[in-house]
Design a protein around this motif. Structure first.
Motif, short mmCIF file in Angstrom:
data_model
loop_
_atom_site.label_atom_id
_atom_site.label_comp_id
_atom_site.label_asym_id
_atom_site.label_seq_id
_atom_site.Cartn_x
_atom_site.Cartn_y
_atom_site.Cartn_z
N LEU A 56 9.92 54.97 61.99
CA LEU A 56 9.95 56.14 62.85
C LEU A 56 10.72 57.29 62.20
N HIS A 102 15.07 62.40 72.31
CA HIS A 102 15.87 62.48 71.09
C HIS A 102 16.42 63.89 70.98
N ARG A 132 14.50 65.45 67.44
CA ARG A 132 13.07 65.29 67.23
C ARG A 132 12.35 65.74 68.51
N THR A 140 10.01 63.17 70.53
CA THR A 140 10.36 61.75 70.47
C THR A 140 11.18 61.37 71.70
N TRP A 165 8.61 56.57 71.22
CA TRP A 165 7.31 57.16 70.93
C TRP A 165 7.44 58.65 70.65
N ASP A 166 6.56 59.10 69.78
CA ASP A 166 6.47 60.50 69.40
C ASP A 166 5.02 60.90 69.61
#
Length: 395
Positions: A70, A366, A369, A372, A385-386
Motif C-alpha cells: 500500500l 489517512h 493520502r 486512503t 483501501w484507496d
C-alpha cells in the motif's frame, strides 16, 4: 447487500465484487482480527492501533503496520509484504470503546465505555513489542445537580467518555475527556492532575470531542448542538443550537440522534435519519450546505460515525448504519435540503461477511493520502483501501 445481490450466492457476489474492485480501487487490503474493534487510531502514517470491546473476555490491543504494498509509490508488485503486520501487542481486562494516541509520545489513553476512569498505555518501542497499561486515572465527575458521582460519571448516560488528543506534541502530555457537556476536563497524563474543567449549564451526552488548536476545542452533542471553548480561558463556552428541524426530529422520530466532526473552521453534523448539515464555526447562524443522504433506507443499526477528509477538500465519510462506508463531496450540496448520493461506497464488509449483516464499527482517513481509509466492522474485519477517483459518481 442491496439490489440483485440479495438473491445471489454469497460467494458469487464476493467474487463479483473483487473483480469490480480491480477497477474501482487503487489498493485494497483485508485483515481479520480475532475480535471486532471500535478503535482505528493512527500512531503514525504507517501504523494504527486496534482494540477489542468485548465485556466478557480479555481484549487485545494491537499496533499494526500497514501493508508495504500500500505504501509503495512505485513497483508495488515487487513488495513481498501485502498484509498487515503486528508490531506491538497487549491485553486489556476491560473493553476498549475509545482510544487516543498522544502526539509526540508512545502513549495512548483509553476508555471502557462504562465509567469515568481512563487507562494509560505504554505502546512499546524498539526494545519491546509489548503494550502495557502504565497507570489509571480516576476522573472526578459531577452530575448536573452538583452531586459527586465518583468514578461513575460516564455511566449516567451509558456512553462512556469521549477522548480528544492535542493536535501537536506538548511538554506535558494531556488528554481532553468527557461524557456530557457539563463533564469535560483536561487532565495531565503524567500526574492525573485536572488542568481545566468546562463550566457549562447544559448537560447533554457528547457525540464527539475534538481539539481545534493549542487550547481551543469543540464538542458536539447527540442532540445536534455544538459548544466551542478554550482550555486556556475561564470564559464560558459558546453554544450553538442544533440545525433547524433537528429538535423536532428528535421529538418525533426514533432517528433523532446526531454525530459531528470538525475540520479547521468547518463542522459537519449528521443525523441517523440522513439529514447532514455543513456549517462554518464563524457563521453558525446560517447553513453553508446540507443534504439528505442515503443511510441504508433509514435503518439505523449501529453508532453513526462522520469524519472530514484531512487531505481532500469538502469530502466527508459516513458509516455506522450498515456495512457500508459512504464518501460524499459536500461542495456539490446547496443551502436547501435535498437528496444527495454517495460519490463512492466501500461495500467490502457487506459482501465479505459470512452472516451478511456486518455493521461498520469505525472508519478513519489517512492524514496524508487523500483517498486512503481504514474501516472495521462487527465481523472483526479490517480493511484499508484507496479508491480510484475515476470510480466516483458525478452528480
Amino acid at each position: 447487500m442491496r439490489g440483485s445481490e440479495e438473491d445471489s450466492d454469497p460467494e458469487e457476489a464476493l467474487d463479483d465484487w473483487f473483480i469490480e474492485s480491480l477497477k474501482t480501487y487503487k489498493d485494497l487490503h483485508v485483515y481479520q482480527l480475532e475480535h471486532p474493534t471500535r478503535v482505528l487510531e493512527w500512531t503514525s502514517g504507517k501504523t494504527v492501533c486496534v482494540a477489542g470491546y468485548s465485556a466478557s473476555s480479555k481484549n487485545e490491543i494491537l499496533e499494526l503496520s500497514l501493508p508495504l504494498r500500500l505504501l509503495a509509490e512505485q513497483n508495488k508488485g515487487l513488495c513481498a509484504q501485502r498484509d498487515f503486520k503486528v508490531v506491538h501487542g497487549g491485553f486489556s481486562d476491560a473493553p476498549v470503546h475509545s482510544l487516543k494516541h498522544i502526539p509526540g509520545t508512545r502513549c495512548a489513553v483509553s476508555s471502557d465505555g462504562v465509567n469515568s476512569s481512563l487507562q494509560i498505555w505504554d505502546l512499546g518501542g524498539d526494545d519491546s513489542d509489548v503494550i502495557r497499561r502504565s497507570s489509571c486515572i480516576e476522573a472526578k465527575c459531577e452530575s448536573s445537580d452538583g452531586a459527586d458521582t465518583g468514578g461513575r460519571g460516564g455511566s449516567r448516560e451509558g456512553r462512556g467518555r469521549r477522548l480528544a488528543a492535542p493536535l501537536a506534541p506538548a511538554s506535558e502530555p494531556r488528554v481532553l475527556h468527557g461524557a456530557t457537556t457539563d463533564d469535560i476536563q483536561l487532565t495531565d497524563i503524567g500526574t492525573g492532575r485536572e488542568l481545566y474543567r468546562l463550566a457549562c449549564a447544559e448537560s447533554e451526552p457528547l457525540s464527539c470531542l475534538q481539539f481545534l488548536g493549542d487550547g481551543a476545542f469543540a464538542c458536539g452533542s447527540v442532540n445536534g448542538s455544538v459548544l466551542v471553548a478554550d482550555s486556556r480561558s475561564s470564559a464560558a463556552p459558546v453554544r450553538h443550537a442544533a440545525p433547524a428541524a433537528a429538535a423536532a426530529a428528535a421529538r418525533s422520530s426514533e432517528h433523532g440522534e446526531w454525530s459531528a466532526a470538525f475540520h479547521r473552521s468547518a463542522v459537519v453534523r449528521s443525523s441517523v435519519s440522513g439529514q447532514t448539515v455543513v456549517s462554518d464555526l464563524r457563521r453558525m447562524d446560517r447553513c453553508a450546505a446540507q443534504a439528505l443522504v442515503e443511510v441504508d433506507g433509514g435503518k439505523h443499526r449501529g453508532s453513526l460515525n462522520v469524519s472530514w477528509a484531512p487531505a481532500l477538500e469538502h469530502y466527508i465519510a459516513l458509516s455506522g448504519s450498515s456495512g457500508l462506508v459512504q464518501i460524499f463531496d459536500t461542495s456539490l450540496w446547496g443551502a436547501e435540503l435535498g437528496p444527495a448520493h454517495a460519490q463512492f461506497e466501500h461495500r467490502g464488509h457487506t459482501v465479505s461477511s459470512p452472516e451478511d449483516d456486518a455493521i461498520v464499527t469505525s472508519h478513519a482517513w489517512h492524514s496524508e493520502r487523500p483517498r486512503t481509509l481504514l474501516s472495521a466492522a462487527s465481523d472483526a474485519s479490517v480493511h484499508v483501501w484507496d479508491w480510484n477517483s475515476q470510480s466516483e459518481r458525478r452528480e
